[in-house]
Design a protein around this motif. Structure first.
Motif, PDB file in Angstrom:
ATOM      1  N   ALA A  29      -4.572  -2.633  -9.247  1.00  0.00           N
ATOM      2  CA  ALA A  29      -4.265  -1.215  -9.397  1.00  0.00           C
ATOM      3  C   ALA A  29      -2.790  -0.958  -9.126  1.00  0.00           C
ATOM      4  N   ILE A  30      -2.239  -1.679  -8.157  1.00  0.00           N
ATOM      5  CA  ILE A  30      -0.850  -1.466  -7.768  1.00  0.00           C
ATOM      6  C   ILE A  30       0.099  -1.914  -8.868  1.00  0.00           C
ATOM      7  N   ALA A  59       0.834  -1.204   0.000  1.00  0.00           N
ATOM      8  CA  ALA A  59       0.000   0.000   0.000  1.00  0.00           C
ATOM      9  C   ALA A  59       0.868   1.254   0.000  1.00  0.00           C
ATOM     10  N   ALA A  60       1.917   1.262   0.817  1.00  0.00           N
ATOM     11  CA  ALA A  60       2.793   2.433   0.870  1.00  0.00           C
ATOM     12  C   ALA A  60       3.547   2.608  -0.439  1.00  0.00           C
ATOM     13  N   GLY A  61       3.970   1.502  -1.051  1.00  0.00           N
ATOM     14  CA  GLY A  61       4.651   1.601  -2.329  1.00  0.00           C
ATOM     15  C   GLY A  61       3.762   2.219  -3.390  1.00  0.00           C
ATOM     16  N   ALA A  97       0.346  -8.723 -18.724  1.00  0.00           N
ATOM     17  CA  ALA A  97      -1.071  -8.789 -18.362  1.00  0.00           C
ATOM     18  C   ALA A  97      -1.465  -7.627 -17.461  1.00  0.00           C
ATOM     19  N   PHE A  98      -0.586  -7.270 -16.509  1.00  0.00           N
ATOM     20  CA  PHE A  98      -0.869  -6.111 -15.664  1.00  0.00           C
ATOM     21  C   PHE A  98      -0.895  -4.833 -16.502  1.00  0.00           C
ATOM     22  N   ALA A 126      -8.753  -1.210 -10.433  1.00  0.00           N
ATOM     23  CA  ALA A 126      -8.971  -2.662 -10.439  1.00  0.00           C
ATOM     24  C   ALA A 126     -10.229  -2.946  -9.637  1.00  0.00           C
ATOM     25  N   ARG A 127     -11.363  -3.010 -10.321  1.00  0.00           N
ATOM     26  CA  ARG A 127     -12.653  -3.012  -9.653  1.00  0.00           C
ATOM     27  C   ARG A 127     -12.894  -4.253  -8.786  1.00  0.00           C
TER      28      ARG A 127
END
Length: 350
Positions: free
Chosen positions: A222-223, A73-75, A213-214, A136-137
């Motif tokens: 999302a990340i 999350a922080a990244g 793919a990402f 990214a739902r």
């Protein structure tokens, strides 16, 4: 003068036409530099707060925060959010501070919202503010981790934030490596975070396929989508080869003792039309190495795949894992993940 329905209708029509004429004339100043009138700013914020309070109470999950994944999350926050909002030890860009409205300093405003409200804002974004929806739902797990990070920002020191993101210790001997190492570690082992996979020892072709793919959105995150978005094809190839060459995963990793999990891996469950994991996840096939991977990561991925209802019939698509994952008995997900991980450290946490 007597008011009639005809006169009221004509007055309403005249007001409507006057409004359209005003809009058509260009007299309304849409410049961000002009700001809002104080009453407009108050009204819009009041509408937004009421909307968030109501909709979060109706739709946000009660377990809206997950503090177990603060590294990832922080990244992501440092890479995608700090430009607008700033972060501990990082000032926001003056470009985005000149927006109308400017992005809030979350170190000051996060406490104004509860976890479910933060979840809703991060998930859906806010119209006409520049705050986007989570791209990214299907990844509520990522949103929960971001809620936990935002909740911590008011009390987090710059040193703590730098430690979560890899800080100044990151080096960049190859293009893009420093950004990747911030979460995945310079040794490719995921910095001890359960939601970040071990990349060392993984097949380079699989890592390259995952990055592609990402990048094109066929795999949701999302990340990782943000991290891969600006990588060139040569950079993705170089990163895949570099991480794959590190020690880590191994098809010869020691297994834990679990006869039921071993049966699924080696023989599958024919009565549930569940194929053996080993029938695909072998050195000779292009599927990822699972032996030695983090149990928490494997279990989370299987549960994410089970929720992918877009894949219905494994015979009609190459993306078979969502179908296969739904055939694994619920009570076997964690046991299977621990068996595949095969490490004493993960087994001791059962």
């Amino acid at each position: 003068m007597r008011i009639t329905w005809l006169r009221a209708s004509l007055a309403a029509l005249a007001l409507g036409l006057a409004g359209l004429l005003f809009a058509w004339s260009g007299a309304f100043n849409v410049a961000a530099s002009s700001g809002h009138w104080a009453v407009t700013d108050w009204f819009l914020h009041w509408v937004m707060r009421n909307s968030v309070e109501t909709r979060s109470a109706l739709t946000s999950p009660r377990d809206a925060s997950d503090p177990s994944g603060l590294v990832s999350a922080a990244g992501h926050f440092a890479a995608a959010c700090a430009t607008c909002h700033g972060a501990p030890g990082i000032k926001p860009s003056p470009v985005f501070k000149a927006a109308t409205p400017p992005a809030p300093d979350l170190a000051e405003t996060a406490g104004e919202w509860d976890d479910r409200e933060l979840f809703w804002i991060i998930d859906h974004g806010v119209k006409m503010t520049g705050m986007p929806a989570w791209p990214a739902r299907e990844r509520e797990d990522e949103i929960r981790r971001m809620v936990a990070l935002v909740r911590r920002l008011p009390t987090m020191t710059p040193e703590q934030f730098a430690a979560l993101t890899g800080g100044a210790a990151r080096i960049a001997p190859a293009p893009g490596f420093a950004s990747c190492a911030g979460c995945h570690g310079e040794d490719g082992r995921g910095r001890g975070a359960g939601d970040i996979p071990i990349l060392g020892g993984q097949k380079p072709a699989y890592l390259l396929a995952a990055l592609r793919a990402f990048q094109n959105g066929t795999r949701e995150s999302a990340i990782m989508g943000h991290a891969a978005a600006r990588l060139s094809e040569p950079e993705m190839r170089q990163l895949s080869l570099r991480f794959a060459a590190m020690p880590g995963l191994s098809d010869s990793a020691r297994r834990v003792a679990d006869a039921d999990a071993a049966r699924i891996v080696l023989a599958g469950l024919p009565d549930r039309q569940l194929p053996a994991c080993a029938s695909c996840h072998t050195p000779a096939k292009p599927y990822p190495v699972l032996a030695g991977q983090k149990a928490a990561y494997i279990a989370a991925r299987l549960r994410q795949m089970r929720g992918d209802e877009k894949e219905i019939d494994a015979r009609k698509t190459q993306a078979t894992m969502p179908v296969i994952a739904r055939r694994i008995p619920d009570e076997m997900i964690d046991r299977l993940a621990r068996y595949l991980a095969g490490s004493a450290a993960e087994t001791a946490q059962r």
